[in-house]
Write a protein that holds these residues in place. Structure first.
Motif, short mmCIF file in Angstrom:
data_model
loop_
_atom_site.label_atom_id
_atom_site.label_comp_id
_atom_site.label_asym_id
_atom_site.label_seq_id
_atom_site.Cartn_x
_atom_site.Cartn_y
_atom_site.Cartn_z
N GLN A 130 0.83 -1.22 0.00
CA GLN A 130 0.00 0.00 0.00
C GLN A 130 0.86 1.27 0.00
O GLN A 130 0.41 2.34 -0.35
CB GLN A 130 -0.97 0.01 1.19
CG GLN A 130 -0.35 0.29 2.55
CD GLN A 130 0.20 -0.97 3.23
OE1 GLN A 130 0.23 -2.03 2.63
NE2 GLN A 130 0.62 -0.84 4.47
N ASN A 131 2.14 1.12 0.40
CA ASN A 131 3.03 2.28 0.47
C ASN A 131 3.90 2.46 -0.78
O ASN A 131 4.87 3.21 -0.76
CB ASN A 131 3.92 2.20 1.71
CG ASN A 131 3.11 2.40 2.97
OD1 ASN A 131 2.13 3.14 2.98
ND2 ASN A 131 3.50 1.74 4.05
N ILE B 162 -2.13 3.38 4.81
CA ILE B 162 -1.23 4.00 3.84
C ILE B 162 -0.41 5.10 4.53
O ILE B 162 -0.97 6.00 5.16
CB ILE B 162 -2.03 4.56 2.64
CG1 ILE B 162 -2.68 3.39 1.88
CG2 ILE B 162 -1.13 5.37 1.71
CD1 ILE B 162 -3.66 3.78 0.81
N ASP B 163 0.92 5.01 4.41
CA ASP B 163 1.81 6.00 5.04
C ASP B 163 2.40 6.97 4.03
O ASP B 163 3.36 7.66 4.32
CB ASP B 163 2.97 5.29 5.77
CG ASP B 163 2.46 4.36 6.86
OD1 ASP B 163 1.53 4.75 7.57
OD2 ASP B 163 2.99 3.24 7.00
N LEU B 164 1.88 6.99 2.81
CA LEU B 164 2.43 7.86 1.78
C LEU B 164 2.04 9.32 2.06
O LEU B 164 1.06 9.59 2.75
CB LEU B 164 1.86 7.46 0.41
CG LEU B 164 2.33 6.12 -0.15
CD1 LEU B 164 1.42 5.67 -1.29
CD2 LEU B 164 3.77 6.22 -0.63
N PRO B 165 2.82 10.28 1.49
CA PRO B 165 2.43 11.69 1.65
C PRO B 165 1.02 11.92 1.09
O PRO B 165 0.59 11.19 0.17
CB PRO B 165 3.47 12.44 0.80
CG PRO B 165 4.60 11.48 0.61
CD PRO B 165 4.03 10.11 0.70
N ARG B 166 0.35 12.90 1.61
CA ARG B 166 -1.03 13.20 1.14
C ARG B 166 -1.01 13.49 -0.36
O ARG B 166 -0.05 14.00 -0.89
CB ARG B 166 -1.57 14.42 1.88
CG ARG B 166 -1.84 14.12 3.34
CD ARG B 166 -2.58 15.24 3.99
NE ARG B 166 -3.96 15.30 3.51
CZ ARG B 166 -4.95 15.83 4.20
NH1 ARG B 166 -4.73 16.34 5.38
NH2 ARG B 166 -6.17 15.86 3.71
N SER C 181 -1.83 5.53 -3.88
CA SER C 181 -1.20 4.25 -3.54
C SER C 181 -1.13 3.37 -4.78
O SER C 181 -2.14 3.13 -5.44
CB SER C 181 -2.02 3.55 -2.45
OG SER C 181 -1.69 2.17 -2.41
N GLY C 182 0.08 2.88 -5.07
CA GLY C 182 0.27 1.99 -6.21
C GLY C 182 -0.53 0.71 -6.09
O GLY C 182 -0.93 0.11 -7.08
N LEU C 183 -0.78 0.29 -4.83
CA LEU C 183 -1.56 -0.94 -4.61
C LEU C 183 -3.02 -0.73 -5.00
O LEU C 183 -3.60 -1.52 -5.74
CB LEU C 183 -1.47 -1.37 -3.15
CG LEU C 183 -2.33 -2.59 -2.78
CD1 LEU C 183 -1.85 -3.84 -3.50
CD2 LEU C 183 -2.32 -2.83 -1.27
#
Length: 317
Positions: free
Chosen positions: A235-236, A264-268, A272-274
């Motif tokens: 998810q990241n 998801i811990d990605l920046p806002r 998400s690639g997932l």
């Protein structure tokens, strides 16, 4: 009023009934209209015929589970008492198969219906997505499948990777050499491997490259042949990372992608690639998606409660 008497043979009543009969108390909670009395190695149950038949069926599932795994806990009981359509029985003809003979004689098996679906999906497809919340055994079952494939010489190496989002992909500001920098992010993968491969052999495999544990950035430019590859915490990944990873697939490779779209811990504003891959690839033959849920949580029983509690606020946001 009807009555049935069920007898435990070759099973320790003390372990089966739980401390101070706590497992029997759980059965009473799920079957409030039945009178359940446990004495010695027998259980007497009184009530309506329909309910007695349902009770007997569930009781059989519990005893089968105990015989298979040599233990019974509240999580397993709740899962077996609430599983619909006899999921636990129907999910796979090989439901009891041991994936790996782990360290100290430990038998590593898929323990829930969805984990067994994951095992079945991996047999039939070269690329499988395992999606579900924390504690559902996605990564652990995946690593067991990879170790099994290596032991059976279906692949020559195992490659485990996860995006090191927490420190940025470059990890530049962390002290120590790369292996030391990466170890904390890879810990869950090491933990699973340590259960399944004796320590000295594991060190040997890592040193000679049979097992490789690397960040996503190391996948660029490589073609992954004859390998069982697990992308964990997918998810990241960003769009670019996921596309790069999926297109590394070489000859005789098997890919397992695990992730929890709820964490998801990605920046806002970063997609998400997932999540994107699940949409794009949903109708591609040869790719299967298995969803695991709260019923598959086999950590401490409180994990299930925590997931439930968070669900309620996440739905309101």
């Amino acid at each position: 009023m009807n009555e049935i008497i069920l007898e435990l043979t070759e099973i320790s009543p003390r372990e089966f009934f739980g401390q101070q009969n706590e497992h029997i108390d759980l059965l009473k909670k799920y079957f409030p209209k039945l009178k359940i009395v446990a004495r010695g190695n027998k259980i007497k149950v009184f009530g309506d015929q329909d309910l007695l038949e349902e009770f007997e069926k569930r009781f059989d599932m519990l005893t089968q589970h105990f015989v298979k795994y040599n233990k019974l806990d509240k999580n397993s009981i709740e899962r077996l008492l609430t599983s619909s359509e006899d999921d636990e029985i129907k999910s796979s003809k090989n439901s009891g198969e041991t994936l790996v003979h782990g360290v100290s004689g430990r038998l590593i098996k898929a323990q829930t219906a969805n984990q067994r679906r994951l095992v079945d999906a991996s047999k039939k497809n070269d690329m499988v997505f395992a999606i579900g919340p924390a504690g559902t055994g996605k990564t652990y079952t995946g690593v067991a499948l990879a170790v099994k494939a290596l032991k059976e010489k279906q692949v020559k190496k195992i490659i485990l990777t996860r995006p090191a989002v927490e420190a940025g992909e470059n990890l530049g500001f962390l002290p120590g050499d790369l292996k030391e920098k990466l170890d904390p992010y890879m810990q869950p993968l090491y933990d699973a491997l340590r259960d399944m491969i004796p320590a000295e052999k594991l060190v040997h495999y890592i040193e000679n490259g049979t097992i490789q544990i690397a960040p996503m950035a190391f996948m660029r430019g490589r073609t992954l042949d004859n390998a069982f590859v697990i992308l964990d915490e997918a998810q990241n990944t960003t769009h670019a990372q996921m596309k790069m990873f999926l297109t590394r697939m070489g000859r005789n490779a098997r890919f397992l992608i695990t992730g929890d779209p709820g964490q998801i811990d990605l920046p806002r504003r970063t997609i998400s690639g997932l999540k994107e891959a699940l949409l794009i690839l949903q109708n591609v033959p040869g790719i299967e998606v298995i969803y695991l849920d709260d019923k598959d949580v086999i950590r401490h029983k409180l994990v299930k409660e925590v997931i439930e509690a968070y669900k309620t606020i996440e739905h309101h946001n």
